[in-house]
Design an enzyme around this catalytic site. Structure first.
Site, short mmCIF file in Angstrom:
data_model
loop_
_atom_site.label_atom_id
_atom_site.label_comp_id
_atom_site.label_asym_id
_atom_site.label_seq_id
_atom_site.Cartn_x
_atom_site.Cartn_y
_atom_site.Cartn_z
CB SER A 18 -0.89 0.01 1.26
OG SER A 18 -1.54 1.26 1.41
CE1 TYR A 40 -3.87 -2.56 5.38
CE2 TYR A 40 -3.06 -0.42 4.66
CZ TYR A 40 -3.64 -1.64 4.38
OH TYR A 40 -4.01 -1.94 3.09
#
Length: 244
Positions: A137, A150
């Protein structure tokens, strides 16, 4: 692009994972194993595609993973593509983040990728070729408020991928490892965000809108295919220019 390829896609029930599975199916893969803990959400695959098999699999269950990989070896003798897509979020500011939420995201997003790749890579190396594509990401490259856990996992899979690109090929096997780093994409993970957050993120994206799951699936398809045969250890950002 994937003729005769045997593929595994984790997190294959929805969002980017589902789109990737269906893209692989229409691109001629011999077999796609769509893996997810939500088997019911994949029940339509068998009626729509003859080359997709839905598999209930927890990427944190090492015994189940090894039994699954052994079954594929017995039935197909090879694995050509692994897409590490399974992931979760448990967002919060650092001072409010619980150890439970930290551990869950680390276990699924980081250790789950380790578990799957450790099980699949020996099969690829023995066969002399393969492609591993892991979902990172832009949060893993540039961070984000409220996503310490995350971000750590998505940065971690990039570091693992670069290590694997060197490790898997050191004896001549054409086993490639790459990452895709999506930006702001329309998925079940983002559908419940407040409208003001969506508008803000779209305003920060040079192309002016959110991406679609198909945008990411096409990038995964390219890296998985032989068209990317000389690409390894790389991070492909698909973010509409969000991070430049």
């Amino acid at each position: 692009m994937l003729k005769d390829k045997v593929c595994i896609v984790t997190g294959g029930a929805q969002g980017i994972g589902r789109c990737t599975v269906e893209t692989f199916a229409t691109e001629g893969a011999a077999k796609i194993f769509a893996c997810d803990m939500n088997l019911d959400a994949m029940s339509d695959y068998k009626d729509r595609f003859s080359n997709i098999e839905a598999v209930e699999l927890n990427v944190c269950d090492r015994d189940a993973i090894h039994a699954f990989i052994e079954k594929i070896k017995q039935e197909h003798g090879k694995i050509d593509v692994l897409v590490n897509n399974a992931g979760v979020t448990r967002d919060n500011l650092l001072d409010r983040m619980s150890e439970k939420d930290w551990d869950m995201v680390i276990d699924v997003n980081l250790k789950g990728v380790f578990n799957m790749t450790q099980a699949v890579s020996p099969v690829m190396i023995a066969n002399g070729s393969g492609s591993i594509v892991t979902m990172s990401s832009v949060v893993g490259t540039d961070g984000n408020i409220g996503q310490t856990n995350y971000a750590a996992t998505k940065a971690g899979v990039i570091a693992m991928t670069k290590s694997w690109a060197k490790e898997f090929s050191r004896k001549g096997a054409q086993v490639r490892a790459n990452c895709v780093a999506p930006g702001f994409i329309k998925t079940p993970m983002t559908k419940d965000l407040p409208e003001k957050v969506i508008s803000y993120m779209e305003s920060k994206t040079p192309l002016g809108h959110m991406g679609e799951a198909e945008d990411i699936a096409q990038g995964v398809l390219f890296l998985a295919s032989d068209r990317a045969r000389f690409i390894t250890g790389q991070v492909l950002k698909i973010d509409g220019g969000l991070v430049i």
